[in-house]
Scaffold this motif. Structure first.
Motif, PDB file in Angstrom:
ATOM      1  N   ARG A  18     -46.370   7.586  12.044  1.00  0.00           N
ATOM      2  CA  ARG A  18     -46.268   8.886  11.387  1.00  0.00           C
ATOM      3  C   ARG A  18     -46.065   9.969  12.436  1.00  0.00           C
ATOM      4  NH1 ARG A  18     -45.093  10.284   6.131  1.00  0.00           N
ATOM      5  NH2 ARG A  18     -45.902  12.370   5.659  1.00  0.00           N
ATOM      6  N   VAL A  19     -44.988  10.706  12.304  1.00  0.00           N
ATOM      7  CA  VAL A  19     -44.706  11.840  13.185  1.00  0.00           C
ATOM      8  C   VAL A  19     -44.481  13.050  12.295  1.00  0.00           C
ATOM      9  CG1 VAL A  19     -43.259  12.777  15.013  1.00  0.00           C
ATOM     10  CG2 VAL A  19     -43.596  10.304  14.852  1.00  0.00           C
ATOM     11  N   GLY A  20     -45.399  13.983  12.307  1.00  0.00           N
ATOM     12  CA  GLY A  20     -45.287  15.131  11.420  1.00  0.00           C
ATOM     13  C   GLY A  20     -45.292  14.693   9.978  1.00  0.00           C
ATOM     14  N   ASP A  21     -44.181  14.940   9.286  1.00  0.00           N
ATOM     15  CA  ASP A  21     -44.069  14.611   7.864  1.00  0.00           C
ATOM     16  C   ASP A  21     -43.274  13.338   7.610  1.00  0.00           C
ATOM     17  OD1 ASP A  21     -45.221  17.248   6.873  1.00  0.00           O
ATOM     18  OD2 ASP A  21     -43.527  17.964   8.064  1.00  0.00           O
ATOM     19  N   VAL A  22     -42.989  12.564   8.654  1.00  0.00           N
ATOM     20  CA  VAL A  22     -42.048  11.456   8.542  1.00  0.00           C
ATOM     21  C   VAL A  22     -42.632  10.173   9.121  1.00  0.00           C
ATOM     22  CG1 VAL A  22     -39.696  10.687   9.056  1.00  0.00           C
ATOM     23  CG2 VAL A  22     -40.175  13.146   8.848  1.00  0.00           C
ATOM     24  N   GLY A  55     -35.501  16.121  17.095  1.00  0.00           N
ATOM     25  CA  GLY A  55     -36.190  17.390  16.995  1.00  0.00           C
ATOM     26  C   GLY A  55     -35.700  18.245  15.841  1.00  0.00           C
ATOM     27  N   HIS A  56     -34.398  18.320  15.673  1.00  0.00           N
ATOM     28  CA  HIS A  56     -33.822  19.084  14.572  1.00  0.00           C
ATOM     29  C   HIS A  56     -34.333  18.573  13.231  1.00  0.00           C
ATOM     30  CE1 HIS A  56     -29.924  20.199  12.186  1.00  0.00           C
ATOM     31  NE2 HIS A  56     -30.893  21.056  11.952  1.00  0.00           N
ATOM     32  N   ALA A  57     -34.313  17.243  13.054  1.00  0.00           N
ATOM     33  CA  ALA A  57     -34.747  16.648  11.794  1.00  0.00           C
ATOM     34  C   ALA A  57     -36.235  16.866  11.551  1.00  0.00           C
ATOM     35  CB  ALA A  57     -34.432  15.153  11.795  1.00  0.00           C
ATOM     36  N   LEU A  58     -37.039  16.749  12.592  1.00  0.00           N
ATOM     37  CA  LEU A  58     -38.484  16.916  12.449  1.00  0.00           C
ATOM     38  C   LEU A  58     -38.819  18.335  12.006  1.00  0.00           C
ATOM     39  CD1 LEU A  58     -41.144  15.366  12.856  1.00  0.00           C
ATOM     40  CD2 LEU A  58     -41.180  16.206  15.202  1.00  0.00           C
ATOM     41  N   SER A  59     -38.151  19.309  12.603  1.00  0.00           N
ATOM     42  CA  SER A  59     -38.365  20.706  12.218  1.00  0.00           C
ATOM     43  C   SER A  59     -37.860  20.966  10.805  1.00  0.00           C
ATOM     44  CB  SER A  59     -37.659  21.627  13.213  1.00  0.00           C
ATOM     45  OG  SER A  59     -37.736  22.976  12.816  1.00  0.00           O
ATOM     46  N   LEU A  60     -36.680  20.454  10.493  1.00  0.00           N
ATOM     47  CA  LEU A  60     -36.092  20.676   9.171  1.00  0.00           C
ATOM     48  C   LEU A  60     -36.932  20.038   8.075  1.00  0.00           C
ATOM     49  CD1 LEU A  60     -33.665  21.890   7.661  1.00  0.00           C
ATOM     50  CD2 LEU A  60     -32.452  19.725   8.037  1.00  0.00           C
ATOM     51  N   ALA A  61     -37.499  18.875   8.346  1.00  0.00           N
ATOM     52  CA  ALA A  61     -38.331  18.196   7.355  1.00  0.00           C
ATOM     53  C   ALA A  61     -39.564  19.030   7.004  1.00  0.00           C
ATOM     54  CB  ALA A  61     -38.752  16.821   7.866  1.00  0.00           C
ATOM     55  N   ARG A  62     -40.102  19.758   7.967  1.00  0.00           N
ATOM     56  CA  ARG A  62     -41.268  20.607   7.710  1.00  0.00           C
ATOM     57  C   ARG A  62     -40.872  21.818   6.860  1.00  0.00           C
ATOM     58  NH1 ARG A  62     -46.253  21.080  10.142  1.00  0.00           N
ATOM     59  NH2 ARG A  62     -46.096  18.800   9.976  1.00  0.00           N
ATOM     60  N   ARG A  63     -39.645  22.321   7.069  1.00  0.00           N
ATOM     61  CA  ARG A  63     -39.233  23.557   6.404  1.00  0.00           C
ATOM     62  C   ARG A  63     -38.504  23.355   5.076  1.00  0.00           C
ATOM     63  NH1 ARG A  63     -35.281  25.410   9.206  1.00  0.00           N
ATOM     64  NH2 ARG A  63     -35.145  23.828  10.857  1.00  0.00           N
ATOM     65  N   ASP A  64     -37.946  22.162   4.863  1.00  0.00           N
ATOM     66  CA  ASP A  64     -37.073  21.934   3.701  1.00  0.00           C
ATOM     67  C   ASP A  64     -37.588  20.747   2.885  1.00  0.00           C
ATOM     68  OD1 ASP A  64     -35.047  21.260   1.919  1.00  0.00           O
ATOM     69  OD2 ASP A  64     -33.427  21.634   3.336  1.00  0.00           O
ATOM     70  N   PRO A  65     -38.242  21.004   1.742  1.00  0.00           N
ATOM     71  CA  PRO A  65     -38.797  19.908   0.934  1.00  0.00           C
ATOM     72  C   PRO A  65     -37.745  18.914   0.460  1.00  0.00           C
ATOM     73  CG  PRO A  65     -39.702  22.025   0.229  1.00  0.00           C
ATOM     74  CD  PRO A  65     -38.595  22.332   1.185  1.00  0.00           C
ATOM     75  N   ALA A  66     -36.528  19.383   0.143  1.00  0.00           N
ATOM     76  CA  ALA A  66     -35.482  18.478  -0.340  1.00  0.00           C
ATOM     77  C   ALA A  66     -35.063  17.506   0.757  1.00  0.00           C
ATOM     78  CB  ALA A  66     -34.280  19.282  -0.843  1.00  0.00           C
ATOM     79  N   ARG A 182     -26.826  17.720   4.689  1.00  0.00           N
ATOM     80  CA  ARG A 182     -25.857  17.274   3.692  1.00  0.00           C
ATOM     81  C   ARG A 182     -25.699  15.763   3.668  1.00  0.00           C
ATOM     82  NH1 ARG A 182     -19.338  17.886   3.749  1.00  0.00           N
ATOM     83  NH2 ARG A 182     -18.960  17.478   1.524  1.00  0.00           N
ATOM     84  N   GLU A 183     -25.595  15.137   4.827  1.00  0.00           N
ATOM     85  CA  GLU A 183     -25.343  13.699   4.844  1.00  0.00           C
ATOM     86  C   GLU A 183     -26.497  12.909   4.248  1.00  0.00           C
ATOM     87  OE1 GLU A 183     -24.462  13.221   8.957  1.00  0.00           O
ATOM     88  OE2 GLU A 183     -26.551  12.940   9.569  1.00  0.00           O
ATOM     89  N   GLN A 184     -27.719  13.359   4.478  1.00  0.00           N
ATOM     90  CA  GLN A 184     -28.881  12.671   3.907  1.00  0.00           C
ATOM     91  C   GLN A 184     -28.916  12.819   2.381  1.00  0.00           C
ATOM     92  OE1 GLN A 184     -29.089  14.564   6.722  1.00  0.00           O
ATOM     93  NE2 GLN A 184     -29.431  12.855   8.140  1.00  0.00           N
ATOM     94  N   ALA A 185     -28.588  14.011   1.902  1.00  0.00           N
ATOM     95  CA  ALA A 185     -28.574  14.236   0.453  1.00  0.00           C
ATOM     96  C   ALA A 185     -27.515  13.377  -0.221  1.00  0.00           C
ATOM     97  CB  ALA A 185     -28.331  15.722   0.161  1.00  0.00           C
ATOM     98  N   ILE A 186     -26.340  13.284   0.396  1.00  0.00           N
ATOM     99  CA  ILE A 186     -25.265  12.477  -0.181  1.00  0.00           C
ATOM    100  C   ILE A 186     -25.610  10.994  -0.137  1.00  0.00           C
ATOM    101  CG2 ILE A 186     -22.932  11.644   0.363  1.00  0.00           C
ATOM    102  CD1 ILE A 186     -22.092  14.541   0.669  1.00  0.00           C
ATOM    103  N   ALA A 187     -26.152  10.532   0.978  1.00  0.00           N
ATOM    104  CA  ALA A 187     -26.537   9.122   1.071  1.00  0.00           C
ATOM    105  C   ALA A 187     -27.528   8.762  -0.028  1.00  0.00           C
ATOM    106  CB  ALA A 187     -27.141   8.838   2.444  1.00  0.00           C
TER     107      ALA A 187
END
Length: 256
Positions: A18-22, A55-66, A182-187
């Protein structure tokens, strides 16, 4: 005598950290290739969703619930960021064995499947980059089957046709290089409609294959400084991202 686990069971039961929210899978690049080969041989369906954490993904996961929900829906989240590997070795819990950057992984997979046992579909990037990536992969790995490809400029109304094109190509592995989130949402949205075995999100990976983006020297990669090389070579595009996300991501990794 304990019976050895079959490859799929072994990989599916690999430890997570577990790292942050992931939750991050503690697997190597070789593990990922072997896992994919086993899924292709087993004709897995629906496809396994494979996403990366840096790093980008870890930060984005904290800020963006989707976006966080997309990572939670993935079958595999691998460590694209080297600092995640380093921290895992100095803190309690299972260690991540190595960094699995998609820019390296695409070559690992191309090399492994150049015997014709697995085929690619490349989705994303401008047409000239997408086409050049396909050419370069074929040049470097002559036996690799590029079943199909398409640039990344499309709208929601085009999705049905693109899914149909991917399925008709018979591709085993779909690389989606459309950028986060975008790529994660589409996948995630396309998963149950695709006949491929794996769907891997890969950001700007195609640009690195073609040489339009350059990798950092090996010593910078080993010192977890590839982000600095990227910042110095493309400050206009990346300065704001790194100024905001890197400190935030490090704080999350250290404090949860």
């Amino acid at each position: 005598m304990v019976e050895p686990l079959d490859p799929l069971t072994r990989f599916e039961n690999s430890p997570k950290r577990r790292v942050g929210d992931v939750d991050v899978d503690c697997v190597s690049r070789a593990d990922l290739v072997a896992w994919c080969a086993a899924d292709i041989a087993a004709a897995r369906h629906p496809p396994r969703l494979v996403m990366d954490l840096n790093g980008h993904a870890l930060s984005l996961a904290r800020r963006d619930p989707a976006y966080r929900a997309c990572l939670a829906a993935a079958d595999i989240v691998h460590a694209d960021g080297g600092f995640l590997v380093t921290l895992s070795r100095h803190r309690a819990g299972p260690a991540i064995p190595e960094r699995s950057a998609t820019t390296d992984m695409i070559h690992d997979f191309a090399r492994a499947f150049s015997d014709g046992t697995g085929s690619f579909y490349l989705l994303g990037g401008p047409e000239e980059i997408n086409a050049a990536c396909a050419r370069e992969l074929r040049r470097r790995y002559p036996g690799l089957a590029i079943a199909g490809r398409r640039h990344g400029f499309f709208g929601h109304e085009d999705e049905h046709g693109i899914i149909d094109h991917i399925n008709r190509s018979g591709a085993d592995i779909v690389w989606i290089g459309l950028g986060k989130p975008r790529e994660q949402a589409i996948a995630r949205r396309w998963r149950d409609r695709l006949t491929a075995r794996w769907v891997i999100t890969c950001g700007g990976c195609f640009n690195y294959v073609t040489g339009h983006y350059r990798r950092a020297p090996g010593w910078m990669q080993r010192a977890n400084l590839e982000w600095l090389h990227r910042l110095c070579t493309d400050p206009r595009r990346l300065a704001r991202r790194y100024a905001v996300t890197s400190p935030h991501a490090l704080w999350i990794a250290l404090h949860g």
